[in-house]
Enzyme design. Structure first.
Site, PDB file in Angstrom:
ATOM      1  N   CYS A  86     -28.563  -7.782  21.736  1.00 49.77           N
ATOM      2  CA  CYS A  86     -29.497  -7.691  20.602  1.00 49.77           C
ATOM      3  C   CYS A  86     -29.516  -6.263  20.042  1.00 49.77           C
ATOM      4  CB  CYS A  86     -30.876  -8.199  21.034  1.00 49.77           C
ATOM      5  SG  CYS A  86     -31.930  -8.654  19.646  1.00 49.77           S
ATOM      6  N   HIS A 194     -29.818 -13.655  23.993  1.00 48.75           N
ATOM      7  CA  HIS A 194     -30.342 -12.964  25.179  1.00 48.75           C
ATOM      8  C   HIS A 194     -30.016 -13.731  26.462  1.00 48.75           C
ATOM      9  CE1 HIS A 194     -32.924  -9.840  23.296  1.00 48.75           C
ATOM     10  NE2 HIS A 194     -32.960 -10.689  22.281  1.00 48.75           N
ATOM     11  N   GLU A 196     -30.304 -12.605  29.412  1.00 46.37           N
ATOM     12  CA  GLU A 196     -31.295 -12.241  30.438  1.00 46.37           C
ATOM     13  C   GLU A 196     -32.586 -13.062  30.327  1.00 46.37           C
ATOM     14  OE1 GLU A 196     -30.908 -10.705  27.677  1.00 46.37           O
ATOM     15  OE2 GLU A 196     -32.714  -9.633  27.025  1.00 46.37           O
TER      16      GLU A 196
END
Lengths: 227, 81
Positions: A86, A194, A196
């Site tokens: 990002c 994302h 994560e």
């Protein structure tokens, strides 16, 4: 293997990224301030999402001058693995470690949605644990994720198979549906989705875990073994 | 002392969604002869030094920081103040 998670003023995904790579994927990892000038002892550098330096001027435009960036460029030039997510992707393009740039989403909306993707290249350090052409879903959360590169650069990116993730339903206007790509050498990857945020069933899915498992696999036997 | 007036815009090949929205809204307001809108950034930077040195310096700081030359173009003028 030891991973550094960079922290810029305004980063807000650094703790999530540390949690994913350390507590879930099981790598040795620690936060490293953007004011630090060394990445000695690390085998992998993760550049997190957020709004570094308030996104003043352009996303990532101020972060590229942070003290840690000289060490990061050297680390990447020496073949070290770097993953930018990002705002981390935006920083890596601004710093010239990845081609192209991220522009405003064509809808002008900040989009925060689970997004279907395809892993179009599983021959990289960042994607080797995914089956070829695997369909995955990862969250996106950005206003400026619209990938742009001029026609010549785009042709070179495609010819070198640098695109790793493509959107199944392009949400932001990115050219060639590009959601994530590597540099020419293949050791630096930037992605807007994302991973994560998709490493536990409790969070709605584990499709992002493969990115961290791929990097752990790629750095097996690296100099700095986990404690 | 020189005042640099610097303009940064998207390159023509880059579709600017903000400019499109402004153009469409102007059309909706009845400004039907508006054919194009460009949105950019404007900077004023004061610098000491001689004209040639300042000219080179402004070009470098545009290239390295004020514009992302992957998608933006810049132009500037120098005014002695």
């Amino acid at each position: 293997m030891k991973a550094a998670v960079l922290t810029f003023p305004g980063s807000n995904c650094d703790d999530d990224l540390l949690w994913a790579v350390k507590d879930i994927a099981g790598a040795d990892a620690e936060l490293v301030s953007a004011k630090s000038e060394s990445l000695d002892g690390f085998d992998l550098v993760l550049v997190p999402g957020g709004f570094s330096y308030g996104d003043y001027l352009r996303s990532g435009a101020i972060a590229k001058f942070a003290p840690i960036m000289t060490a990061l460029k050297q680390f990447a030039d020496n073949g070290g693995y770097v993953l930018g997510i990002c705002n981390g992707f935006q920083i890596l393009t601004e710093a010239g470690l990845l081609p192209g740039a991220l522009q405003w989403n064509t809808s002008l909306e900040f989009i925060c949605e689970p997004e279907p993707l395809k892993v179009v290249n599983n021959q990289t350090a960042f994607s080797n644990q995914y089956p070829e052409d695997q369909a995955i879903t990862l969250p996106i959360a950005h206003g400026e994720g619209n990938y742009y590169a001029d026609a010549d650069t785009l042709a070179e990116i495609e010819a070198n198979h640098q695109v790793v993730f493509r959107y199944a339903k392009n949400p932001n206007g990115s050219l060639n549906d590009i959601a994530g790509l590597t540099n020419k050498a293949g050791n630096v990857l930037g992605m807007m989705p994302h991973p994560e945020r998709a490493v536990e069933a409790l969070l709605g899915g584990t499709d992002g875990l493969g990115v961290f498992e791929s990097l752990i696999n790629a750095t097996k036997g690296a100099a700095h073994a986990a404690n | 002392m020189f005042k640099a007036k610097i303009y940064v815009n998207y390159k023509p090949s880059v579709l600017d969604p903000k400019a499109e929205v402004i153009k469409n809204t102007l059309s909706r307001l009845g400004q039907t002869n508006v054919k194009d809108v460009t949105v950019g950034k404007y900077f004023e930077v004061l610098l000491e030094g001689n004209r040639d040195a300042v000219d080179q310096q402004v070009d470098a700081l545009c290239d390295q920081m004020l514009a992302n030359v992957n998608m933006e173009a810049y132009r500037y003028s120098l005014e002695e103040v």
